[in-house]
Design a protein around this motif. Sequence first.
Motif, short mmCIF file in Angstrom:
data_model
loop_
_atom_site.label_atom_id
_atom_site.label_comp_id
_atom_site.label_asym_id
_atom_site.label_seq_id
_atom_site.Cartn_x
_atom_site.Cartn_y
_atom_site.Cartn_z
N ALA A 178 37.75 28.52 42.36
CA ALA A 178 38.03 29.89 41.94
C ALA A 178 39.50 30.04 41.60
N GLY A 179 39.79 30.59 40.44
CA GLY A 179 41.16 30.80 40.02
C GLY A 179 41.76 32.04 40.66
N PRO A 180 43.06 32.22 40.50
CA PRO A 180 43.72 33.39 41.10
C PRO A 180 43.28 34.69 40.41
N LEU A 181 43.25 35.74 41.19
CA LEU A 181 42.92 37.07 40.69
C LEU A 181 44.20 37.80 40.29
N PRO A 182 44.13 38.77 39.36
CA PRO A 182 42.96 39.21 38.59
C PRO A 182 42.71 38.32 37.38
#
Length: 307
Positions: A178-182
């Motif tokens: 999972a990549g960083p949000l947003p």
Amino acid sequence: MTWAPVTLRWPEQSTGWMQQLSAAKDLASGELASTALRLSGLDGMTSTNPGPVGAAAQGVIAAGRAALTEQMGEAPACLVVTPFQSGVGQGRGYQRYLSAPNLVQQLANKLVDVSDASRPEGQQHALCLMFLATRFDQLADSLSRFNALLPMPDLVRTERRARHLSKLETEKWEIPNAGPLPRWQSLPLERCTLLKAAKRSMAGQLAVLESYAADSSPMSDLAALASRKTAQQKGRDQQLADLKALLAGGQQDGSLRARMIGPGTTSDLRRDLLSTEAPGHEWVLCAGALLVGSEKGLSFVRELVGL
């Protein structure tokens, strides 16, 4: 730069192109009356002359419709057995199994199941199909090849479930990254009430003018109609040729087995179905379909599976 206050207003610059439609709209309104006068003036001045194709095609059409009704007008009774049906497959949870001999036994028992009001009666023929597999992906691949030609709702659901279970077995060991949000995403303009109303209004203005832009003379319309009919006939011929080419030269599929039994009553069909030894229990993941009907009603599917 500071944050500026927001004032909701109509986008004049973005919709400025609509002012260019005014001249064409005024011209279109003036053409309505003159068009009606021109059409009324053609009354009684034109005639039609039907060609010889219609009379020559009447006999061929009648014979073709009769053959089509004879082969495909009768819907055979269909029974589908899959491992995922309640009380059919063995196992727990998502892992359900059904071996080939047990599948044949299930199909045979349903032929004499008096509790089923839809059970076929009388002298019938039966076409039995078996899809043999040992893994979920193998079962899904076998069903997908058949469903592409003759989809049955239960077989389509079985294919989808087998495909998902196969993916679950291979993907459950993968760790998602999972990549960083947003995250970036598209703006859902179709949910904006103002934009939807504006789009309908502007599209309506364009549609009115498009109807006038498509105006042409009757002779050019007839020529275009003839061209479309020729292109349509060529397209239909090409579709049939492509379908024949798709089914021509097919290789033997060992995962799909078929039998034609009958004629006879349901008890006779059950006896004939169990008289021949089925594939062994090594095929632990199988599905099957039983089509019951007249010999002519089953002729198309029978030839489709190569019997």
